[in-house]
Design an enzyme around this catalytic site. Structure first.
Site, mmCIF file in Angstrom:
data_model
loop_
_atom_site.group_PDB
_atom_site.id
_atom_site.type_symbol
_atom_site.label_atom_id
_atom_site.label_comp_id
_atom_site.label_asym_id
_atom_site.label_seq_id
_atom_site.Cartn_x
_atom_site.Cartn_y
_atom_site.Cartn_z
ATOM 1 N N TYR A 189 7.995 8.868 -8.481
ATOM 2 C CA TYR A 189 8.580 8.303 -7.305
ATOM 3 C C TYR A 189 9.896 7.756 -7.991
ATOM 4 O O TYR A 189 10.077 7.484 -9.203
ATOM 5 C CB TYR A 189 7.931 7.017 -6.754
ATOM 6 C CG TYR A 189 7.190 5.995 -7.486
ATOM 7 C CD1 TYR A 189 6.404 5.131 -6.518
ATOM 8 C CD2 TYR A 189 7.325 5.617 -8.645
ATOM 9 C CE1 TYR A 189 5.803 3.954 -7.076
ATOM 10 C CE2 TYR A 189 6.898 4.532 -9.196
ATOM 11 C CZ TYR A 189 6.189 3.850 -8.450
ATOM 12 O OH TYR A 189 5.867 2.598 -8.985
ATOM 13 N N GLU A 190 10.792 7.312 -7.145
ATOM 14 C CA GLU A 190 12.232 6.623 -7.418
ATOM 15 C C GLU A 190 12.955 7.914 -8.109
ATOM 16 O O GLU A 190 13.680 7.442 -8.822
ATOM 17 C CB GLU A 190 12.246 5.599 -8.247
ATOM 18 C CG GLU A 190 11.223 4.311 -7.460
ATOM 19 C CD GLU A 190 11.748 3.823 -6.055
ATOM 20 O OE1 GLU A 190 12.838 4.344 -5.770
ATOM 21 O OE2 GLU A 190 11.028 3.409 -5.458
ATOM 22 N N GLY A 191 12.933 9.058 -7.910
ATOM 23 C CA GLY A 191 13.506 10.116 -8.345
ATOM 24 C C GLY A 191 12.715 10.545 -9.563
ATOM 25 O O GLY A 191 12.526 10.165 -10.400
#
Length: 596
Positions: free
Chosen positions: A442-444
Site C-alpha cells: 500500500y501507499e504505492g
C-alpha cells in the site's frame, strides 16, 4: 504475549551522536529551544505509553479485528482501542509536531518520527488511526483556505477528529487518472461528491467524534487522466460554524476488507452518495495537494516497517536466548542444561543480526530524512530549504520501499528463529510477518516507488539530486579514506558510490532507445541505492563507535559488531542486484504473453 522495550539508547545515539539534532535544530528559529533534555523526556514518556498502553492491545486487537454493523453503517474497533486513543489525546501526543497556532506543541518532526517508531512497534494497526491524521493536517495546512484551517486544523491537532485519504477505486489503484468519482458544484460553494472508494485505512471507526476524508474526484468538464483530478474535504459529520458536530454526511462504510494482517485497523469500502465536500486548492490540481499527504504516508509506511523490524527482532532475541535445542558445533556452552540455547548456532545469529542491522540502519535513515523535512520547512535560508526538499524527494521512495522490503526479510527471519512456534499465533510472531507483508504494497507498491526513484527522481533531472547526495558520500569517503581503522567501511562505501553512478548512466543511455529498460532495472536499482544510503550511515556510525569503544560502554562494541555484520553479510547482495539491473529488458519482454 511477547514484549516491547523502546530502544531509547539507540534512538539517543542516532539523534544526539550521529545527527547532532540539538545543534541542527538551533539553525531553525522555530525549534531553537528544543534541547537534548526535551528530546530525551519525550522519548522516555513515549516509551511508557507505547509499551504499557498500546503493546498489550496488539495481539488481542489482531485476533478480534473490527466489527462492521451494516444496518447502522458503523464500525467498532477492538476492545481497548478507543480507551487507548483517549489516553493518547489526553497526553497531548497528537499535537506533538503540530503548529502552536492551531494548538500544537511545535516540536520537530524528527522527534515525532522517533515516537512513531515506538507506536508502530507497539501496535501498527492502532497507530494507523491517528497516523493518517498528520498527513491530512499537513495537506490542509499547506493547501487549505483560511476558513478550512480555522475550522478543521485545531480538531486534527487535538486528536478530537481524525483524517483519511480516499484515493483508490475498485477499477483503479496506482493509475489515479482512471478514477470516476464525480463532484457537482452547489450554489453555496460546496460540492456533492458521488463515488466508491476502496482500501481506505481507518475509513470508519468509533475512536474519534469526527473523521475528515480527503477525497479525489472529478469536477464537470475535467480533462482526461490525472490532469483532471480535484481534491475535496468530506467530513463524516458536517461541522457547525463554531466547530461543533452537525449533520451526518452521506459518506458511509459499505464493508470492511478482509486482510491478511493489520486486522485491528478498519480498511473500509467507502460509498459517497451526494456527500457534501469542499474543494482543497484549485480544480483539476488535486494531485498536487494530495502529494503532500501521499509523501507523508510513504514516509510513515517506512517507519511502520522499522517498528515491526525492531519488535520482531526483540522478541526473537529473547526466544533465542531462552530456547534450548541441540549442542553448539564448537562445544557445549550450557553444561548444566540438556541442550544449549539456540543463540549459539551461527545461522540463528545470522537471522537475529539481520533484524538488528536492518532496524538500526532504518532508524538512522528515517531520522535523517525527518530532520531534513524540518530543515525544508523551517530553515531561514531558502537555498538550504530547497536542497533539503530535493533530498527528501530523492530519498522518500527509498524509505518506503527499502525499509519495507527489509522488514519482510527481518520479520520472516525472526519467525524462523522460533521454529514451529513461529507460525503458531499464540506466540505473536506470525502477526508481524503478516503485517509487514502488507507494507510492501500500500501507499504505492514498491515497484511503483522504484519507478518513481529511477524514472522521475533521477533520470528526469539527469541525476542532479543523486549527484548532490553522492557529493556528501564522496566527501565523507575522502575525509576518512586515510584512516586505516575505517578502511573496512570506507572502501565498500566508496566502491558502491562509483558503481551506482556508472549503473545510472548505463540505464539512462539504454532508456533513450527503449523505456522498458527503466522498468526492467528499477527494482534492483532501488535496492542498490538503498544499500548506498545504509552504507553511508553505517560508516558514519562506525566512526563514532570506533572513537568511543575505549570508553568501556558495550553499546559501541555491539554497534561495531552489527555494522561489520552488515558489510559482511547484507551489503554483498549489491553485486547480484547490479547484475540484475544490467541484464536489461529483453529477458523479461521477449516472451509473448500467450506463451507464459
Amino acid at each position: 504475549m511477547g514484549q516491547y522495550v523502546a530502544p531509547i539508547r539507540d534512538m539517543q545515539f542516532v539523534l544526539h551522536e550521529l545527527l547532532k539534532v540539538e545543534e541542527k535544530l538551533k539553525e531553525l528559529p522555530i525549534h531553537a529551544e528544543t534541547d537534548a533534555d526535551i528530546i530525551n523526556q519525550v522519548l522516555e514518556e513515549g516509551a511508557k505509553f507505547t509499551s504499557e498502553v498500546l503493546f498489550p492491545l496488539n495481539h488481542s486487537g489482531d485476533r478480534e479485528g473490527c466489527h462492521h454493523d451494516a444496518a447502522a453503517k458503523t464500525v467498532t474497533t477492538p476492545k481497548g482501542f478507543k480507551e487507548a486513543y483517549q489516553q493518547y489525546v489526553e497526553g497531548g501526543w497528537a499535537a506533538l509536531a503540530c503548529d502552536p497556532e492551531y494548538g500544537g506543541q511545535g516540536l520537530p518532526i524528527v522527534l515525532n518520527n522517533s515516537f512513531y517508531e515506538m507506536l508502530n512497534s507497539a501496535n501498527q494497526a492502532w497507530t494507523m488511526y491517528p497516523g493518517l491524521s498528520h498527513g491530512a493536517y499537513e495537506c490542509l495546512k499547506e493547501h487549505g483556505t483560511d476558513e478550512q484551517k480555522r475550522l478543521y486544523l485545531p480538531k486534527l491537532v487535538s486528536g478530537e477528529w481524525t483524517g483519511t485519504m480516499c484515493l483508490t477505486e475498485p477499477h483503479c489503484g496506482t493509475d489515479l487518472g482512471m478514477l470516476r468519482s464525480k463532484a457537482t458544484p452547489n450554489a453555496d460553494g460546496s460540492w456533492d461528491i458521488t463515488g466508491a472508494k476502496i482500501f481506505i485505512s481507518a475509513g470508519e471507526h468509533d475512536m474519534a467524534e469526527n473523521i475528515l476524508h480527503l477525497v479525489l474526484a472529478r469536477v464537470p468538464d475535467a480533462p482526461e487522466g490525472s490532469k483532471g483530478i480535484s481534491l475535496f474535504l468530506v467530513p463524516k459529520f458536517i461541522p457547525n460554524a463554531d466547530g461543533s458536530i452537525g449533520e451526518r454526511n452521506p459518506i458511509f462504510c459499505g464493508a470492511i476488507e478482509e486482510k491478511m494482517g493489520i486486522h485491528g485497523n478498519s480498511t473500509c469500502q467507502m460509498n459517497l452518495d451526494g456527500a457534501k465536500g469542499w474543494i482543497i486548492g484549485q480544480p483539476n490540481k488535486g494531485l498536487n495537494a494530495m502529494f503532500v499527504f501521499m509523501n507523508a504516508a510513504r514516509l510513515g509506511v517506512g517507519v511502520q516497517s522499522l517498528g515491526l523490524t525492531e519488535v520482531a527482532y526483540q522478541n526473537a532475541l529473547v526466544y533465542a536466548k531462552d530456547r534450548l535445542q541441540m549442542r553448539s558445533l564448537s562445544g557445549v556452552k550450557n553444561p548444566e542444561g540438556p541442550a544449549d540455547p539456540i543463540i549459539v548456532h551461527p545461522d540463528v545469529r545470522r537471522m537475529l543480526l539481520t533484524g538488528k542491522a536492518y532496524a538500526e540502519g532504518a532508524r538512522a535513515f528515517a531520522s535523517y530524512v525527518a530532520l531534513q523535512i524540518d530543515r525544508e520547512l523551517h530553515h531561514p535560508d531558502e537555498e538550504v530549504r530547497k536542497e533539503a526538499g530535493d533530498e527528501v524527494a530523492l530519498l522518500t521512495p527509498i524509505i518506503k520501499a527499502f525499509i519495507t522490503d527489509n522488514a519482510w526479510i527481518a520479520t520472516s527471519d525472526a519467525m524462523q528463529v522460533y521454529g514451529g512456534h513461529g507460525y503458531i499465533s499464540e506466540w505473536g510472531m506470525e502477526q508481524y510477518v503478516r503485517d509487514a507483508r502488507i507494507n510492501l504494497i500500500y501507499e504505492g507498491t514498491n515497484t511503483v516507488q522504484s519507478l518513481d526513484l529511477l524514472g522521475r527522481k533521477i533520470l528526469m533531472d539527469n541525476g542532479a539530486k543523486l549527484r548532490k547526495f553522492g557529493e556528501k558520500v564522496r566527501a565523507f569517503v575522502e575525509e576518512n579514506g586515510t584512516d586505516e581503522a575505517m578502511s573496512e567501511f570506507i572502501t565498500p562505501l566508496g566502491d558502491l558510490g562509483e558503481k551506482l553512478t556508472k549503473l545510472t548512466m548505463e540505464i539512462g543511455m539504454k532508456a533513450f532507445q527503449n523505456q522498458d529498460e527503466v522498468g526492467a532495472a528499477a527494482v534492483p536499482y532501488l535496492r542498490v541505492a538503498g544499500h548506498l544510503v545504509y552504507s553511508y550511515f553505517f560508516a558514519q556510525m562506525a566512526k563514532i563507535a570506533l572513537e568511543k569503544e575505549a570508553s568501556g560502554d558495550k553499546f559501541y562494541t555491539s554497534k561495531l559488531a552489527t555494522i561489520r555484520f552488515y558489510f559482511g553479510r547484507l551489503y554483498p547482495e549489491t553485486a547480484t542486484l547490479i547484475r540484475q539491473a544490467r541484464s536489461g529488458a529483453a529477458n523479461l519482454m521477449a516472451l509473448d504473453a500467450d506463451l507464459f
